[in-house]
Motif scaffolding. Structure first.
Motif, PDB file in Angstrom:
ATOM      1  N   GLN A  97      36.587  45.695  41.688  1.00 28.46           N
ATOM      2  CA  GLN A  97      36.858  44.351  40.453  1.00 28.46           C
ATOM      3  C   GLN A  97      36.856  45.155  39.147  1.00 28.46           C
ATOM      4  OE1 GLN A  97      36.145  40.531  41.132  1.00 28.46           O
ATOM      5  NE2 GLN A  97      37.403  40.549  42.850  1.00 28.46           N
ATOM      6  N   LYS A  98      36.858  46.200  38.834  1.00 30.11           N
ATOM      7  CA  LYS A  98      37.169  47.131  37.738  1.00 30.11           C
ATOM      8  C   LYS A  98      37.505  48.479  37.930  1.00 30.11           C
ATOM      9  CE  LYS A  98      33.212  48.423  35.618  1.00 30.11           C
ATOM     10  NZ  LYS A  98      31.848  48.542  34.879  1.00 30.11           N
ATOM     11  N   ARG A 140      41.721  48.575  25.477  1.00 29.09           N
ATOM     12  CA  ARG A 140      40.361  48.716  24.972  1.00 29.09           C
ATOM     13  C   ARG A 140      40.264  49.997  24.294  1.00 29.09           C
ATOM     14  NH1 ARG A 140      34.628  47.188  27.367  1.00 29.09           N
ATOM     15  NH2 ARG A 140      33.531  47.341  25.368  1.00 29.09           N
ATOM     16  N   MET A 195      37.099  42.025  19.940  1.00 28.01           N
ATOM     17  CA  MET A 195      37.959  42.752  21.131  1.00 28.01           C
ATOM     18  C   MET A 195      39.001  41.687  21.748  1.00 28.01           C
ATOM     19  SD  MET A 195      37.933  45.929  22.545  1.00 28.01           S
ATOM     20  CE  MET A 195      36.466  46.349  21.485  1.00 28.01           C
ATOM     21  N   TYR A 230      44.838  37.018  36.761  1.00 26.75           N
ATOM     22  CA  TYR A 230      46.137  37.297  36.127  1.00 26.75           C
ATOM     23  C   TYR A 230      46.925  35.973  36.988  1.00 26.75           C
ATOM     24  CZ  TYR A 230      51.333  38.487  36.963  1.00 26.75           C
ATOM     25  OH  TYR A 230      52.572  38.370  37.081  1.00 26.75           O
ATOM     26  N   LEU A 264      47.011  37.894  31.510  1.00 25.45           N
ATOM     27  CA  LEU A 264      45.900  38.509  32.113  1.00 25.45           C
ATOM     28  C   LEU A 264      44.889  38.486  31.129  1.00 25.45           C
ATOM     29  CD1 LEU A 264      45.506  40.631  34.455  1.00 25.45           C
ATOM     30  CD2 LEU A 264      46.202  42.293  33.125  1.00 25.45           C
ATOM     31  N   LYS A 323      52.476  38.138  28.232  1.00 30.19           N
ATOM     32  CA  LYS A 323      53.808  38.651  27.867  1.00 30.19           C
ATOM     33  C   LYS A 323      54.883  37.604  27.973  1.00 30.19           C
ATOM     34  CE  LYS A 323      56.473  42.720  29.733  1.00 30.19           C
ATOM     35  NZ  LYS A 323      56.684  43.365  30.898  1.00 30.19           N
ATOM     36  N   MET A 336      45.180  48.366  32.765  1.00 26.18           N
ATOM     37  CA  MET A 336      45.677  48.370  31.486  1.00 26.18           C
ATOM     38  C   MET A 336      44.888  47.571  30.614  1.00 26.18           C
ATOM     39  SD  MET A 336      48.290  49.969  31.626  1.00 26.18           S
ATOM     40  CE  MET A 336      49.341  50.084  30.129  1.00 26.18           C
ATOM     41  N   LEU A 337      43.792  46.898  31.101  1.00 26.01           N
ATOM     42  CA  LEU A 337      43.060  45.990  29.946  1.00 26.01           C
ATOM     43  C   LEU A 337      42.108  47.095  29.459  1.00 26.01           C
ATOM     44  CD1 LEU A 337      42.348  43.059  32.247  1.00 26.01           C
ATOM     45  CD2 LEU A 337      43.133  42.934  30.025  1.00 26.01           C
ATOM     46  N   TRP A 338      41.813  48.183  30.374  1.00 23.52           N
ATOM     47  CA  TRP A 338      40.986  49.045  29.734  1.00 23.52           C
ATOM     48  C   TRP A 338      41.514  50.085  28.776  1.00 23.52           C
ATOM     49  CZ3 TRP A 338      39.557  46.510  33.972  1.00 23.52           C
ATOM     50  CH2 TRP A 338      38.184  46.194  34.162  1.00 23.52           C
ATOM     51  N   ARG A 386      40.558  39.822  30.810  1.00 17.10           N
ATOM     52  CA  ARG A 386      39.385  40.579  31.164  1.00 17.10           C
ATOM     53  C   ARG A 386      38.064  39.699  31.334  1.00 17.10           C
ATOM     54  NH1 ARG A 386      38.461  45.026  27.829  1.00 17.10           N
ATOM     55  NH2 ARG A 386      36.633  44.066  26.876  1.00 17.10           N
ATOM     56  N   ALA A 434      37.758  38.478  39.868  1.00 11.25           N
ATOM     57  CA  ALA A 434      37.711  39.065  38.348  1.00 11.25           C
ATOM     58  C   ALA A 434      38.954  39.540  37.526  1.00 11.25           C
ATOM     59  CB  ALA A 434      36.719  40.303  38.322  1.00 11.25           C
ATOM     60  N   ASN A 435      38.979  39.419  36.345  1.00  8.92           N
ATOM     61  CA  ASN A 435      40.171  39.851  35.628  1.00  8.92           C
ATOM     62  C   ASN A 435      41.433  39.185  36.117  1.00  8.92           C
ATOM     63  OD1 ASN A 435      38.526  41.890  34.437  1.00  8.92           O
ATOM     64  ND2 ASN A 435      39.087  43.135  36.157  1.00  8.92           N
ATOM     65  N   LYS A 448      53.551  35.727  31.650  1.00 13.79           N
ATOM     66  CA  LYS A 448      52.575  36.524  32.455  1.00 13.79           C
ATOM     67  C   LYS A 448      51.222  36.492  31.451  1.00 13.79           C
ATOM     68  CE  LYS A 448      55.735  39.566  35.113  1.00 13.79           C
ATOM     69  NZ  LYS A 448      55.928  40.945  35.124  1.00 13.79           N
ATOM     70  N   PHE A 452      52.164  45.423  33.593  1.00 14.78           N
ATOM     71  CA  PHE A 452      51.338  43.876  33.156  1.00 14.78           C
ATOM     72  C   PHE A 452      50.619  43.416  34.278  1.00 14.78           C
ATOM     73  CE2 PHE A 452      50.400  39.620  31.931  1.00 14.78           C
ATOM     74  CZ  PHE A 452      50.405  39.879  30.740  1.00 14.78           C
ATOM     75  N   LEU A 453      51.072  43.602  35.474  1.00 10.64           N
ATOM     76  CA  LEU A 453      50.124  43.220  36.688  1.00 10.64           C
ATOM     77  C   LEU A 453      49.075  44.053  36.685  1.00 10.64           C
ATOM     78  CD1 LEU A 453      50.810  40.866  38.441  1.00 10.64           C
ATOM     79  CD2 LEU A 453      51.738  42.329  40.293  1.00 10.64           C
ATOM     80  N   ASN A 454      49.002  45.183  36.421  1.00 12.15           N
ATOM     81  CA  ASN A 454      47.927  46.306  36.563  1.00 12.15           C
ATOM     82  C   ASN A 454      46.917  45.901  35.646  1.00 12.15           C
ATOM     83  OD1 ASN A 454      46.295  48.710  36.740  1.00 12.15           O
ATOM     84  ND2 ASN A 454      48.174  50.202  36.519  1.00 12.15           N
ATOM     85  N   PRO A 455      45.826  45.571  36.346  1.00 13.28           N
ATOM     86  CA  PRO A 455      44.441  45.220  35.633  1.00 13.28           C
ATOM     87  C   PRO A 455      43.956  46.357  34.763  1.00 13.28           C
ATOM     88  CG  PRO A 455      44.227  44.803  37.923  1.00 13.28           C
ATOM     89  CD  PRO A 455      45.339  45.587  37.729  1.00 13.28           C
ATOM     90  N   ARG A 483      45.877  39.599  27.888  1.00 14.11           N
ATOM     91  CA  ARG A 483      47.195  40.189  27.466  1.00 14.11           C
ATOM     92  C   ARG A 483      47.967  38.967  27.849  1.00 14.11           C
ATOM     93  NH1 ARG A 483      48.778  44.786  30.555  1.00 14.11           N
ATOM     94  NH2 ARG A 483      49.808  45.607  28.587  1.00 14.11           N
ATOM     95  N   TYR A 514      41.611  51.631  38.659  1.00 14.23           N
ATOM     96  CA  TYR A 514      41.299  50.333  39.271  1.00 14.23           C
ATOM     97  C   TYR A 514      41.058  49.979  40.763  1.00 14.23           C
ATOM     98  CZ  TYR A 514      40.465  45.201  38.860  1.00 14.23           C
ATOM     99  OH  TYR A 514      39.943  43.680  38.724  1.00 14.23           O
TER     100      TYR A 514
END
Lengths: 278, 107
Positions: free
Chosen positions: A227-228, A75, B1, B73, B23, B7, A70-72, B25, B70-71, B21, A65-68, B5, A222
């Motif tokens: 930042q991406k 998608r 889209m 949390y 998060l 939780k 995962m947003l990709w 984008r 960015a992004n 939690k 969940f903390l891993n950004p 996220r 990431y």
């Protein structure tokens, strides 16, 4: 007056030490938690970049969940079943709705030889070929959100499987070319990949800790600096610029050959996509 | 889209303190960077307000400034007494709003 001053200084020093100790304890716990993961990311003495990262960065990677990144992945899941192009197809039309079954392990064997063109092809190029030939859609641009998302998703599906690129037979000449790229001096600083990543891993290059450059199983990852999510070729370009060389275009033949060599260097290491690095 | 996220545990006991939690984008452009080609400053574009509601009632909110990465949390706790729905709202400086929802069963 001076005495009083000293006293209060002493108390503050004590506080700072206490805070420091708490911090140490916390990072100690993180390190203990990550010891098990670390052994997983080492195969026959080949260490993933996970070993050279800060415990805090690794903690981000370990928690889904903390891993950004995962947003990709999320998608990518959405794009998987999105219809695009003149043929009216989505990825799922051919490869099935449950990509977890059909696409598991695909990531570990690229770059592969494209028998039609006789050239080496990496996962990004394979995705775009599928889009052009089968979906009659426009290819995605390199480093675009869509291509990164799909690549990350495909990589994520193979998470935990060992990297296993083929380097013999018909692929051998490409592998040799990639290896030559790795050992080729370039740029104003006249350095090759190997000067940092084979000769000096574990040493500091100014403030940065040099890794062994086992990047094949971790990219697209990431990067906190970006930042991406970024592709392996973006990393190659960054490395090239740092030694003041003119980088190739992403997707260039030289980079694809180099990618094969880098992925071979990661052989046996479990896929970490999406990894998190500094 | 789907951009966000969240939780939230699906089940909890009455009076339990749960961890939530979130998060999202977002590029969180700080307004301090320059476009390398033109030399012009890139205008600031950040999420400036985050609100969490439980059964329509705000129980957590925070104002974000330019230093947030960015992004972003964000995690926080909530004590739950009865079943209900959570609503999370990220408010963008340009007036855009991103929403996410989650449900919890309290026994």
């Amino acid at each position: 007056m001076t005495r009083k001053g000293n006293k209060s200084m002493g108390a503050m020093g004590g506080l700072a030490a206490l805070a420091g100790a708490a911090g140490l304890l916390l990072s100690g716990l993180l390190i203990a938690n990550q010891a098990a993961a670390k052994s997983k990311y080492e195969v026959d003495g080949r260490k993933s970049g996970y070993h050279y990262s800060n415990p805090e960065t690794n903690e981000m990677q370990d928690d889904d969940f903390l891993n950004p990144g995962m947003l990709w992945v999320q998608r990518g899941i959405a794009l998987w079943s999105k219809v695009d192009g003149a043929a009216g197809k989505s990825c799922a039309s051919c490869h099935g709705d449950d990509a977890r079954k059909t696409m598991r392990g695909v990531f570990t064997v690229y770059p592969k030889l494209n028998k039609k063109t006789g050239k080496l092809e990496n996962i990004e190029q394979r995705i775009n070929r599928c889009r052009v030939e089968n979906m009659k859609a426009k290819p995605w641009k390199w480093e675009s959100g869509e291509l990164l998302s799909m690549t990350t998703f495909i990589g994520f599906l193979s998470r935990g499987l060992p990297m296993n690129v083929k380097v013999d037979g018909e692929v051998k000449p490409f592998f040799e070319k990639g290896k030559a790229e790795y050992f080729k001096r370039r740029g104003q600083l006249d350095m090759a990949c190997k000067h940092c990543h084979i000769d000096n891993p574990g040493k500091r290059i100014r403030a940065d800790l040099l890794s062994e450059g086992r990047a094949g199983q971790a990219f697209p990852l990431y990067r906190l600096k970006w930042q991406k999510i970024g592709s392996l070729h973006r990393r190659f370009r960054g490395c090239n610029k740092q030694v003041r060389a003119k980088p190739y275009k992403p997707g260039a033949e030289e980079y694809v050959n180099l990618e094969l060599y880098v992925k071979w260097r990661s052989r046996g290491l479990p896929v970490e996509v999406p990894a998190v690095r500094r | 889209m789907a951009k966000a996220r969240v939780k939230v545990p699906g089940k909890a006991k009455a009076g339990e303190v749960i961890l939530i939690k979130t998060l999202i984008r977002h590029k969180m452009e700080s307004g301090n960077r320059k476009d390398k080609k033109t030399g012009q400053k890139i205008p600031r574009h950040i999420i400036d307000k985050f609100t969490a509601k439980y059964n329509g009632e705000v129980f957590f909110s925070s104002d974000w400034e330019g230093g947030v990465s960015a992004n972003p949390y964000c995690s926080f706790n909530c004590k739950v007494d009865k079943s209900g729905a959570f609503e999370f709202i990220w408010h963008d400086e340009k007036g855009e709003e991103f929403k996410a929802e989650a449900k919890i069963e309290v026994s």
